[in-house]
Scaffold this motif. Structure first.
Motif, PDB file in Angstrom:
ATOM      1  N   UNK A  12      20.201   1.953  23.331  1.00 48.88           N
ATOM      2  CA  UNK A  12      19.443   0.715  23.168  1.00 48.88           C
ATOM      3  C   UNK A  12      19.316   0.359  21.699  1.00 48.88           C
ATOM      4  N   UNK A  13      19.001  -0.912  21.404  1.00 46.35           N
ATOM      5  CA  UNK A  13      18.646  -1.288  20.046  1.00 46.35           C
ATOM      6  C   UNK A  13      17.388  -0.521  19.648  1.00 46.35           C
ATOM      7  N   UNK A  14      17.312  -0.137  18.382  1.00 49.23           N
ATOM      8  CA  UNK A  14      16.127   0.488  17.825  1.00 49.23           C
ATOM      9  C   UNK A  14      15.941  -0.036  16.408  1.00 49.23           C
ATOM     10  N   UNK A  15      14.735   0.149  15.886  1.00 48.54           N
ATOM     11  CA  UNK A  15      14.464  -0.234  14.513  1.00 48.54           C
ATOM     12  C   UNK A  15      13.538   0.792  13.879  1.00 48.54           C
ATOM     13  N   UNK A  16      13.513   0.776  12.555  1.00 47.79           N
ATOM     14  CA  UNK A  16      12.580   1.605  11.820  1.00 47.79           C
ATOM     15  C   UNK A  16      11.843   0.676  10.863  1.00 47.79           C
ATOM     16  N   UNK A  17      10.509   0.695  10.960  1.00 46.24           N
ATOM     17  CA  UNK A  17       9.661  -0.121  10.099  1.00 46.24           C
ATOM     18  C   UNK A  17       8.695   0.817   9.383  1.00 46.24           C
ATOM     19  N   UNK A  18       8.747   0.840   8.051  1.00 47.75           N
ATOM     20  CA  UNK A  18       7.844   1.637   7.237  1.00 47.75           C
ATOM     21  C   UNK A  18       6.661   0.764   6.858  1.00 47.75           C
ATOM     22  N   UNK A  19       5.438   1.250   7.100  1.00 50.09           N
ATOM     23  CA  UNK A  19       4.228   0.497   6.767  1.00 50.09           C
ATOM     24  C   UNK A  19       3.023   1.420   6.906  1.00 50.09           C
ATOM     25  N   UNK A  20       1.845   0.854   6.762  1.00 53.49           N
ATOM     26  CA  UNK A  20       0.652   1.618   7.119  1.00 53.49           C
ATOM     27  C   UNK A  20       0.576   1.618   8.640  1.00 53.49           C
ATOM     28  N   UNK A  21      -0.156   2.563   9.197  1.00 52.86           N
ATOM     29  CA  UNK A  21      -0.317   2.602  10.648  1.00 52.86           C
ATOM     30  C   UNK A  21      -0.947   1.299  11.138  1.00 52.86           C
ATOM     31  N   UNK A  22      -1.957   0.815  10.438  1.00 53.45           N
ATOM     32  CA  UNK A  22      -2.641  -0.417  10.842  1.00 53.45           C
ATOM     33  C   UNK A  22      -1.683  -1.599  10.861  1.00 53.45           C
ATOM     34  N   UNK A  23      -0.838  -1.722   9.832  1.00 54.35           N
ATOM     35  CA  UNK A  23       0.132  -2.827   9.783  1.00 54.35           C
ATOM     36  C   UNK A  23       1.132  -2.725  10.930  1.00 54.35           C
TER      37      UNK A  23
ATOM     38  N   UNK B 286      -0.669   9.258   0.245  1.00 53.67           N
ATOM     39  CA  UNK B 286      -1.312   8.952   1.511  1.00 53.67           C
ATOM     40  C   UNK B 286      -0.400   9.256   2.679  1.00 53.67           C
ATOM     41  N   UNK B 287      -0.886   8.923   3.874  1.00 52.49           N
ATOM     42  CA  UNK B 287      -0.082   9.059   5.099  1.00 52.49           C
ATOM     43  C   UNK B 287       0.300   7.669   5.572  1.00 52.49           C
ATOM     44  N   UNK B 288       1.595   7.500   5.812  1.00 55.47           N
ATOM     45  CA  UNK B 288       2.119   6.211   6.227  1.00 55.47           C
ATOM     46  C   UNK B 288       2.921   6.390   7.514  1.00 55.47           C
ATOM     47  N   UNK B 289       3.187   5.280   8.154  1.00 51.08           N
ATOM     48  CA  UNK B 289       3.801   5.282   9.479  1.00 51.08           C
ATOM     49  C   UNK B 289       5.221   4.740   9.401  1.00 51.08           C
TER      50      UNK B 289
ATOM     51  N   UNK C  44       0.830  -1.216   0.000  1.00 48.79           N
ATOM     52  CA  UNK C  44       0.000   0.000   0.000  1.00 48.79           C
ATOM     53  C   UNK C  44       0.860   1.259   0.000  1.00 48.79           C
ATOM     54  N   UNK C  45       2.025   1.214   0.602  1.00 51.76           N
ATOM     55  CA  UNK C  45       2.877   2.385   0.760  1.00 51.76           C
ATOM     56  C   UNK C  45       4.056   2.389  -0.202  1.00 51.76           C
ATOM     57  N   UNK C  46       4.130   1.430  -1.121  1.00 52.61           N
ATOM     58  CA  UNK C  46       5.193   1.452  -2.103  1.00 52.61           C
ATOM     59  C   UNK C  46       5.847   0.112  -2.309  1.00 52.61           C
TER      60      UNK C  46
ATOM     61  N   UNK D 146       7.859   6.990  16.873  1.00 49.57           N
ATOM     62  CA  UNK D 146       7.084   6.797  15.653  1.00 49.57           C
ATOM     63  C   UNK D 146       7.080   8.099  14.881  1.00 49.57           C
ATOM     64  N   UNK D 147       6.713   8.015  13.620  1.00 46.81           N
ATOM     65  CA  UNK D 147       6.646   9.201  12.791  1.00 46.81           C
ATOM     66  C   UNK D 147       5.707   8.982  11.622  1.00 46.81           C
ATOM     67  N   UNK D 148       5.536  10.033  10.826  1.00 45.84           N
ATOM     68  CA  UNK D 148       4.602  10.011   9.702  1.00 45.84           C
ATOM     69  C   UNK D 148       5.322  10.371   8.412  1.00 45.84           C
ATOM     70  N   UNK D 149       5.012   9.617   7.368  1.00 46.55           N
ATOM     71  CA  UNK D 149       5.477   9.927   6.016  1.00 46.55           C
ATOM     72  C   UNK D 149       4.249  10.341   5.227  1.00 46.55           C
ATOM     73  N   UNK D 150       4.268  11.551   4.683  1.00 43.58           N
ATOM     74  CA  UNK D 150       3.157  12.043   3.869  1.00 43.58           C
ATOM     75  C   UNK D 150       3.602  12.029   2.424  1.00 43.58           C
TER      76      UNK D 150
END
Length: 157
Positions: free
Chosen positions: A83-94, A134-137, A33-35, A151-155
């Protein structure tokens, strides 16, 4: 490391459901959905994202990113936290559904083109092309991190 396949099946089903009409999963591309995963042979705009903890919060800097539809982004990630961190791009629901899975399997590591986990002091990249508006998370789904503000938003316009 524990790599549950339950969530992978959920993501594949979600990707298939959100794919363009007539698309059949497993036939040549990985559009969601986001690419879709980026093409390293094509130009990409670099967006640097820092992961850190400060003042009792966990954050991404920046936490808002604007993208043009069709644009390919090379996220250059740096973990400046302890600390360990990660970045996951997806829809907010996912990402919210995935966060629940992460509570059950906190050591889960991602082997997906839209996600990267980094140890303190490490850096990494995600190459992604945003094909739909769209707006993605983007979130850190390590248990407790999203709740602490990570968390953050990608428009995409």
């Amino acid at each position: 490391m524990l790599r549950p396949t339950v969530f992978a099946a959920t993501l594949l089903a979600a990707a298939a459901a959100s794919a363009s009409p007539g698309h059949k999963p497993g036939h040549g591309h990985d559009e969601r959905a986001y690419g879709e995963p980026g093409d390293p042979r094509r130009p990409a705009r670099i967006v640097q994202v820092t992961m850190r903890e400060a003042d009792g919060r966990m954050t991404f800097v920046p936490d808002r990113i604007a993208v043009r539809r069709g644009e390919q982004i090379r996220f250059v990630l740096r973990n400046r936290g302890a600390l360990d961190h990660e970045l996951v791009v997806a829809t907010l629901e996912e990402n919210l559904a995935h966060a629940k899975e992460m509570e059950k399997f906190p050591e889960m590591e991602h082997d997906d083109p839209n996600a990267r986990r980094l140890a303190p002091g490490r850096s990494g990249e995600i190459l992604w092309r945003f094909t739909r508006a769209g707006e993605f998370d983007f979130s850190c789904l390590i248990p407790g991190h999203r709740e602490a503000g990570m968390f953050g938003t990608i428009t995409v316009k």
